[in-house]
Scaffold this active site. Structure first.
Site, PDB file in Angstrom:
ATOM      1  N   HIS A   1     -16.032  11.416  11.714  1.00 44.63           N
ATOM      2  CA  HIS A   1     -14.622  10.993  11.793  1.00 44.63           C
ATOM      3  C   HIS A   1     -13.735  11.968  11.017  1.00 44.63           C
ATOM      4  CE1 HIS A   1     -15.311   6.898  13.441  1.00 44.63           C
ATOM      5  NE2 HIS A   1     -16.500   7.068  12.897  1.00 44.63           N
TER       6      HIS A   1
ATOM      7  N   CYS B   1     -16.926  10.100  17.497  1.00 46.93           N
ATOM      8  CA  CYS B   1     -17.983   9.108  17.313  1.00 46.93           C
ATOM      9  C   CYS B   1     -18.405   8.479  18.646  1.00 46.93           C
ATOM     10  CB  CYS B   1     -17.575   8.080  16.262  1.00 46.93           C
ATOM     11  SG  CYS B   1     -19.020   7.429  15.412  1.00 46.93           S
TER      12      CYS B   1
ATOM     13  N   GLY C   1       0.839  -1.206   0.000  1.00 45.79           N
ATOM     14  CA  GLY C   1       0.000   0.000   0.000  1.00 45.79           C
ATOM     15  C   GLY C   1       0.868   1.247   0.000  1.00 45.79           C
TER      16      GLY C   1
ATOM     17  N   GLU D   1     -10.678  12.228  11.135  1.00 43.61           N
ATOM     18  CA  GLU D   1      -9.402  11.581  10.799  1.00 43.61           C
ATOM     19  C   GLU D   1      -9.358  11.033   9.373  1.00 43.61           C
ATOM     20  OE1 GLU D   1     -11.668  10.425  12.889  1.00 43.61           O
ATOM     21  OE2 GLU D   1     -11.782   8.234  12.922  1.00 43.61           O
TER      22      GLU D   1
HETATM   23  N1  GLN Z   1     -21.155   2.353  18.011  1.00 43.39           N
HETATM   24  C1  GLN Z   1     -21.513   3.718  17.810  1.00 43.39           C
HETATM   25  C2  GLN Z   1     -22.665   3.868  16.824  1.00 43.39           C
HETATM   26  O1  GLN Z   1     -22.899   2.995  16.014  1.00 43.39           O
HETATM   27  C3  GLN Z   1     -20.324   4.554  17.398  1.00 43.39           C
HETATM   28  C4  GLN Z   1     -19.678   4.100  16.120  1.00 43.39           C
HETATM   29  C5  GLN Z   1     -18.303   4.694  15.925  1.00 43.39           C
HETATM   30  O2  GLN Z   1     -17.644   5.089  16.877  1.00 43.39           O
HETATM   31  N2  GLN Z   1     -17.828   4.680  14.698  1.00 43.39           N
HETATM   32  O3  GLN Z   1     -23.358   4.849  16.838  1.00 43.39           O
END
Ligand code: GLN
Length: 539
Positions: A511, A385, A21, A513
């Site tokens: 996210h 998240c 990669g 990131e």
């Molecule tokens: N488990 C949580 C949800 O589905 C958070 C998911 C995550 O952190 N990507 O909402």
């Protein structure tokens, strides 16, 4: 574009995890620097339809593209190295291939023929390889074939490469083969036999590699390169040394020294312009290697024993650290270890705390504790998240006084479901169907920390979750001092919360990131590291 789209196939030999990669991304970055439009796609040999349902311990982080594809983490490297966006077409698994062939068979598209690996599976692979090329948007497509030559799973892919090489014609495609040259310390020798055997293996499938990239811990003397060239049927200049690097971001510069770009362009019959656009990259490398300060950041999560499970977060820290000329020391904290009586010992010395994404109950108490510790002690905090969801739970418990507040993901019938399923999702029973996936627009409130970070009211970030901050509790939460500063306008779903009375506290449902690039670090991480710097200076 005056030439047909050219194809570079990257295969791997000897062992896995050699960095195909990174080599693919480095080569692509150099070709881009020479003025070509390039993209990369990954063909994974596993039968899962996508890595979305895979445990992160299997293949590391599940990457998410703008168009909502749960993909192999290598796509993250491609985006970070090339500053491009990948899509569905950039990530193909054997599961995809078989599913689409079987779907076609069920629809009767094969007109009663017997469905076989050759030609049906190989044709499907060839067609998928050419999807991006057929858009006319690219000069060169790099196709990384996952796995190791000789694996049963890779056989159809290698056969597809053989056929395509023949069909595309002379100079329109090449094969770059990456293998390991082990060093036997006892004998003080570099050994070429394993890579010779892997090339033989490829050749027995009818594929002659054009370029050999040799992963090694020691410099390869010219004699070894010459020997490999002779026994593997490649020209001498096409034997490329790939020494272990201090950072993956050195690899493009190493490949440049080895003239991989020049060799590849010659083989493809394309000019290699003298102009090379790598200034920003080199500037990043310089800053990365010459930090003026350092900060200690806790990464709290449940998969911390496998660093690849948080790949994009760690790389975002590298990009942001370089932007701030700061070395970011990531402290991997298993969330299960953080408890009310251990939090200060574990987190007390940190300049910033990040509570990461995840799913399921294990370790969530520690995430809640870490968020509490950061909030109460004025330590810069970023929740991502599940990290945001647990920060909201913490706030509801310790500020609003709802001691049993939780996310319904963890406690189905909690009396205070501050994190809940979207109303529209409650009636859907299959898991994948209700996930908020891919890029969603978000409106940022002027005057907020988020606005300062993004410098814009309209942003878009990538999501991957099912649960949301409950609109029912939002007014109370806001009244108590945690405010929603980023909201999806259409649905009203809360994407960002912050605590204005805290020095730097932000939690995001998306996210960030996934969008940080070497040459465009994500502003959220840059501000977070700046805040960590400030915190460290104030101590
Ligand atoms: N488990 C949580 C949800 O589905 C958070 C998911 C995550 O952190 N990507 O909402």
């Amino acid at each position: 574009m005056t030439h047909p789209t050219k194809y570079i196939f990257v295969t791997g030999g000897v062992i896995s995890s050699l960095g195909k990669g990174i080599i693919s991304a480095s080569l692509a970055r150099l070709l881009q620097a020479r003025g070509y439009k390039v993209t990369i796609q990954k063909f994974d040999p596993y039968i899962n339809v996508d890595p979305g349902s895979l445990n992160p311990y299997e293949h590391g982080e599940c990457y998410v593209t703008t168009d909502g594809v749960e993909a192999d983490l290598d796509l993250g490297h491609y985006e970070r190295f090339l500053s491009i966006e990948t899509t569905r077409a950039n990530s193909v698994t054997t599961g995809h291939i078989y599913m689409s062939v079987i779907d076609k068979e069920r629809r009767g598209e094969y007109l009663g023929k017997t469905i076989q690996v050759i030609p049906h599976i190989t044709n499907e692979i060839k067609q998928r390889i050419q999807i991006l090329g057929n858009t006319g948007k690219y000069d060169i497509i790099i196709t990384e074939i996952g796995g190791t030559v000789g694996d049963i799973e890779s056989v159809p892919h290698i056969e597809a490469v053989r056929q395509l090489k023949w069909e595309l014609g002379y100079k329109n495609s090449i094969v770059v083969h990456l293998g390991l040259i082990p060093y036997l310390a006892a004998a003080g020798e570099l050994k070429t036999k394993p890579i010779q055997h892997s090339v033989k293996n490829l050749m027995s499938s009818g594929v002659q590699p054009d370029v050999l990239v040799c992963r090694t811990e020691h410099h390869l003397p010219q004699g070894i390169k010459d020997k490999l060239a002779l026994f593997c049927n490649v020209r001498k200049e096409a034997v490329i040394e790939n020494m272990d690097a201090e950072t993956i971001y050195d690899v493009p510069m190493h490949m440049l020294e080895e003239q991989l770009d020049k060799v590849v362009l010659e083989d493809l019959g394309l000019p290699c312009p003298d102009k090379l656009d790598m200034d920003k990259w080199e500037d990043f490398l310089y800053r990365h290697k010459n930090p003026k300060s350092e900060v200690n950041v806790a990464l709290v999560g449940k998969y911390v024993s496998l660093h690849d499970a948080y790949k994009s977060i760690v790389e975002s820290f590298v990009h942001a650290g370089a932007a701030c000329e700061t070395k970011v020391n990531v402290h991997w904290i298993y969330s299960g270890d953080v408890k009310a009586d251990t939090a200060s010992e574990i987190l007390g010395g940190m300049d910033a705390i990040l509570v990461g994404p995840g799913s399921g109950e294990r370790g969530t108490d520690g995430k809640i504790e870490a968020a509490r510790y950061a909030r109460e002690n004025g330590i810069p905090f970023l929740g991502i998240c599940l990290g945001m969801q647990m920060a909201v739970v913490e706030f509801a418990r310790n500020v609003l006084g709802y001691k049993d507040a939780h996310s319904v993901e963890i406690v189905r019938n909690t009396a205070h479901p501050v994190i809940d399923l979207m109303d529209s999702a409650k009636s859907v029973s299959s898991k994948g169907g209700t996930t908020r996936l891919g890029s969603w627009p978000c409106e940022v409130k002027e005057g907020s920390l988020a606005y300062e970070v993004y410098g814009s009211k309209e942003i878009a970030e990538r999501h991957r979750h099912r649960y949301e901050l409950s609109s029912e509790y939002l007014p109370e939460i806001e009244k108590a001092g945690m405010v929603a500063t980023g909201v999806n306008k259409e649905t009203g779903l809360v994407d960002i919360v912050e605590i204005p009375s805290h020095p730097w506290y932000m939690a995001v449902q998306f996210h960030p990131e996934y969008r940080s690039k070497v040459e465009a670090p994500h502003p959220l991480f840059v501000h977070f590291i700046e805040a960590a710097k400030k915190h460290s200076e104030s101590k």
